[in-house]
Design a protein around this motif. Structure first.
Motif, PDB file in Angstrom:
ATOM      1  N   LEU A 222       7.860  -3.659  -5.896  1.00 51.39           N
ATOM      2  CA  LEU A 222       7.752  -4.963  -6.528  1.00 51.39           C
ATOM      3  C   LEU A 222       7.760  -4.790  -8.043  1.00 51.39           C
ATOM      4  O   LEU A 222       7.347  -3.759  -8.570  1.00 51.39           O
ATOM      5  CB  LEU A 222       6.465  -5.651  -6.076  1.00 51.39           C
ATOM      6  N   SER A 223       8.222  -5.839  -8.729  1.00 50.24           N
ATOM      7  CA  SER A 223       8.311  -5.779 -10.180  1.00 50.24           C
ATOM      8  C   SER A 223       6.928  -5.657 -10.796  1.00 50.24           C
ATOM      9  O   SER A 223       5.951  -6.263 -10.322  1.00 50.24           O
ATOM     10  CB  SER A 223       9.000  -7.047 -10.691  1.00 50.24           C
ATOM     11  N   PRO A 224       6.797  -4.866 -11.880  1.00 44.87           N
ATOM     12  CA  PRO A 224       5.502  -4.802 -12.587  1.00 44.87           C
ATOM     13  C   PRO A 224       5.047  -6.171 -13.082  1.00 44.87           C
ATOM     14  O   PRO A 224       3.849  -6.438 -13.185  1.00 44.87           O
ATOM     15  CB  PRO A 224       5.790  -3.857 -13.753  1.00 44.87           C
ATOM     16  N   TRP A 225       6.029  -7.037 -13.377  1.00 38.88           N
ATOM     17  CA  TRP A 225       5.653  -8.387 -13.824  1.00 38.88           C
ATOM     18  C   TRP A 225       4.945  -9.149 -12.710  1.00 38.88           C
ATOM     19  O   TRP A 225       4.074  -9.983 -12.982  1.00 38.88           O
ATOM     20  CB  TRP A 225       6.889  -9.140 -14.280  1.00 38.88           C
ATOM     21  N   PHE A 226       5.334  -8.860 -11.462  1.00 37.83           N
ATOM     22  CA  PHE A 226       4.647  -9.524 -10.350  1.00 37.83           C
ATOM     23  C   PHE A 226       3.193  -9.075 -10.304  1.00 37.83           C
ATOM     24  O   PHE A 226       2.268  -9.901 -10.172  1.00 37.83           O
ATOM     25  CB  PHE A 226       5.350  -9.186  -9.030  1.00 37.83           C
ATOM     26  N   TRP A 227       3.013  -7.744 -10.403  1.00 33.04           N
ATOM     27  CA  TRP A 227       1.636  -7.243 -10.329  1.00 33.04           C
ATOM     28  C   TRP A 227       0.793  -7.761 -11.500  1.00 33.04           C
ATOM     29  O   TRP A 227      -0.384  -8.122 -11.327  1.00 33.04           O
ATOM     30  CB  TRP A 227       1.635  -5.714 -10.331  1.00 33.04           C
ATOM     31  N   GLY A 228       1.373  -7.784 -12.693  1.00 33.17           N
ATOM     32  CA  GLY A 228       0.618  -8.297 -13.837  1.00 33.17           C
ATOM     33  C   GLY A 228       0.257  -9.761 -13.671  1.00 33.17           C
ATOM     34  O   GLY A 228      -0.890 -10.172 -13.932  1.00 33.17           O
ATOM     35  N   SER A 229       1.226 -10.592 -13.213  1.00 36.95           N
ATOM     36  CA  SER A 229       0.953 -12.021 -13.035  1.00 36.95           C
ATOM     37  C   SER A 229      -0.071 -12.249 -11.929  1.00 36.95           C
ATOM     38  O   SER A 229      -0.970 -13.102 -12.055  1.00 36.95           O
ATOM     39  CB  SER A 229       2.262 -12.754 -12.696  1.00 36.95           C
ATOM     40  N   ALA A 230       0.069 -11.478 -10.839  1.00 37.89           N
ATOM     41  CA  ALA A 230      -0.883 -11.645  -9.728  1.00 37.89           C
ATOM     42  C   ALA A 230      -2.287 -11.265 -10.167  1.00 37.89           C
ATOM     43  O   ALA A 230      -3.275 -11.926  -9.812  1.00 37.89           O
ATOM     44  CB  ALA A 230      -0.421 -10.797  -8.540  1.00 37.89           C
ATOM     45  N   THR A 231      -2.394 -10.179 -10.964  1.00 40.08           N
ATOM     46  CA  THR A 231      -3.708  -9.734 -11.448  1.00 40.08           C
ATOM     47  C   THR A 231      -4.335 -10.784 -12.361  1.00 40.08           C
ATOM     48  O   THR A 231      -5.528 -11.126 -12.242  1.00 40.08           O
ATOM     49  CB  THR A 231      -3.577  -8.402 -12.182  1.00 40.08           C
ATOM     50  N   LEU A 232      -3.564 -11.299 -13.296  1.00 40.19           N
ATOM     51  CA  LEU A 232      -4.089 -12.314 -14.215  1.00 40.19           C
ATOM     52  C   LEU A 232      -4.457 -13.592 -13.467  1.00 40.19           C
ATOM     53  O   LEU A 232      -5.426 -14.283 -13.831  1.00 40.19           O
ATOM     54  CB  LEU A 232      -3.067 -12.602 -15.310  1.00 40.19           C
ATOM     55  N   SER A 332      -3.726  -1.946 -17.287  1.00 38.69           N
ATOM     56  CA  SER A 332      -2.500  -1.835 -16.494  1.00 38.69           C
ATOM     57  C   SER A 332      -1.651  -0.693 -17.014  1.00 38.69           C
ATOM     58  O   SER A 332      -1.618  -0.432 -18.227  1.00 38.69           O
ATOM     59  CB  SER A 332      -1.682  -3.133 -16.541  1.00 38.69           C
ATOM     60  N   GLU A 333      -0.970   0.027 -16.090  1.00 39.84           N
ATOM     61  CA  GLU A 333      -0.032   1.081 -16.447  1.00 39.84           C
ATOM     62  C   GLU A 333       1.304   0.755 -15.790  1.00 39.84           C
ATOM     63  O   GLU A 333       1.362   0.487 -14.588  1.00 39.84           O
ATOM     64  CB  GLU A 333      -0.529   2.449 -15.957  1.00 39.84           C
ATOM     65  N   PHE A 334       2.396   0.797 -16.584  1.00 40.33           N
ATOM     66  CA  PHE A 334       3.738   0.477 -16.067  1.00 40.33           C
ATOM     67  C   PHE A 334       4.647   1.683 -16.245  1.00 40.33           C
ATOM     68  O   PHE A 334       4.536   2.412 -17.217  1.00 40.33           O
ATOM     69  CB  PHE A 334       4.315  -0.745 -16.790  1.00 40.33           C
TER      70      PHE A 334
END
Length: 334
Positions: A222-232, A332-334
Motif C-alpha cells: 500500500l502507498s505510504p500516503w495511505f498509511w500516513g493518512s490512516a494514522t492521522l 513515520s519512516e518511508f
C-alpha cells in the motif's frame, strides 16, 4: 391411309433438321412414334408458343425436344427464348452450342440454323451491357469483395458483361458494406464508384509486451500516503474522543455548581469555576476540530487505497504512535 399420314408430313421442316425425312416417308403410318417424332411434335408446340409471345412455355418445350433428339434448330430457338426473356448471357451460351454442332452441308435446315445463330450471336454480343466497378480509396493489399445478384465477382471488375435490367451489387471492404441497385441498358456501359468512406487498411497490431516478472514473495504494498493518512485519521479520532470526554466532564462539574450555588448570566461567581467553564469550551472546540480532521484524513486514506498499487519495496513504511505526558508522538519512516 393418306389422311392419316398428313400430320406427320406437315412436320417435314423440323424433321429435315434431324435428318429424318426419309425415315418418316418410309415408315408405315401405323408405326409407333419414335423419339424423333416426339421431338418434332414438341418443337412445333414450342414454336407456336414462341410466336404467341409465351417465351417461358416455349423454352420448356424446346428443352424437352432437345432432350429427345439433338438438333441445332432446337438450340437456336432455346437461345431466342432466353434472349426474349432478357437472359442474354444464357442466350449467348445457347448460340455457342448451336455453332459447335457438327456441320451437315446436305441438311439445309441444319446449316440455316447455324448461320442464323452466328449472325444473331454477333448482334447480341454488340448490344450486351457491361459493368465496371471502381474504388479509388481502396489502398493496400486487401481487396474488396463484390457480389452481383449474389454471385461473387473477381476484383477488379472491368467491363463485365451482364443482362439488361435491374441488378443488385453488394461490396464489402474492411468491415464496411455498400449496396447499390443498378439498371443496365442494352448497348451501354455502366460504371459504379465505391467510396467506403476514407478507410485504409489497418496496420498490423504490435505484439503485446509480456507482463513483467514479479516476485510473489514481495507482493504489492500500500502507498505510504495511505498509511500516513490512516494514522492521522486515527490520531484525530483519538484526540477528538479524549478532548470530548474531558469537555463533557468539565461542563458537568460547572453545571452542578451552578445548580447548587446559582450562576447569574450563566457565569459562575467563583474564579476557579470560571476557569473550568472556559476550559470546557476550549476542549469542546479541540474535540470538534479533531473529528473534522479525522474525517478529512479518512477520506484521503480511502482515496490512496483505491489507487493502483506498486510492488512492495524491501523496506516498508512504518508508523509509530507513542503516548507522552503532553500528548501523542507520531513517528513515520518511508
Amino acid at each position: 391411309m393418306r389422311k392419316a399420314c398428313r400430320p406427320f408430313l406437315l412436320r417435314a421442316s423440323f424433321s429435315s433438321a434431324l435428318g429424318a425425312v426419309s425415315l418418316l416417308a418410309a415408315e408405315p403410318c401405323h408405326a409407333e412414334p419414335t423419339a424423333t417424332d416426339r421431338a418434332v411434335e414438341l418443337a412445333y408446340q414450342g414454336r407456336a408458343q414462341f410466336e404467341a409471345g409465351h417465351y417461358r412455355e416455349a423454352l420448356t418445350l424446346f428443352e424437352q425436344a432437345l432432350s429427345s433428339a439433338k438438333s441445332p434448330v432446337f438450340d437456336l430457338y432455346i437461345a431466342r427464348c432466353h434472349k426474349a426473356l432478357g437472359e442474354w448471357l444464357r442466350a449467348l451460351d445457347d448460340y455457342e452450342r448451336t455453332l459447335k454442332a457438327p456441320e451437315d452441308p446436305e441438311n439445309s435446315a441444319w446449316t440455316s440454323a447455324q448461320r442464323s445463330a452466328a449472325a444473331e450471336r454477333e448482334e447480341l454480343a454488340a448490344k450486351l451491357p457491361r459493368l465496371t466497378i471502381t474504388a479509388p480509396r481502396v489502398v493496400g493489399g486487401k481487396k474488396p469483395t463484390i457480389q452481383l445478384d449474389s454471385v461473387p465477382l473477381d476484383w477488379p471488375v472491368s467491363a463485365r458483361p451482364l443482362d439488361p435490367g435491374k441488378h443488385l451489387v453488394v461490396a464489402r471492404y474492411l468491415g464496411q458494406e455498400e449496396t447499390r441497385e443498378v439498371l443496365s441498358v442494352a448497348g451501354e456501359g455502366l460504371t459504379i464508384e465505391l467510396s467506403f468512406g476514407d478507410l485504409q487498411e489497418s496496420p498490423p497490431l504490435a505484439p503485446k509486451a509480456p507482463p513483467e516478472a514479479r516476485d510473489d514473495k514481495e507482493g504489492t504494498s500500500l502507498s505510504p500516503w495511505f498509511w500516513g493518512s490512516a494514522t492521522l485519521a486515527g490520531v484525530g479520532l483519538t484526540a477528538g474522543a479524549v478532548t470530548g470526554i474531558l469537555a463533557f466532564t468539565t461542563a458537568s462539574e460547572v453545571r452542578s455548581y451552578c445548580e447548587q450555588s446559582g450562576c447569574p448570566g450563566n457565569v459562575p461567581p467563583d474564579r476557579d469555576m470560571q476557569d473550568m467553564s472556559e476550559l470546557s469550551r476550549t476542549l469542546g472546540d479541540v474535540s470538534t476540530v479533531s473529528f473534522i480532521a479525522a474525517g478529512a484524513f479518512t477520506t484521503a486514506a480511502v482515496t490512496f487505497l483505491l489507487l493502483p498499487r506498486e510492488p512492495a519495496a524491501k523496506k516498508r513504511a512504518r508508523t509509530q504512535v507513542q503516548p507522552l505526558l503532553t500528548g501523542l508522538s507520531l513517528r513515520s519512516e518511508f
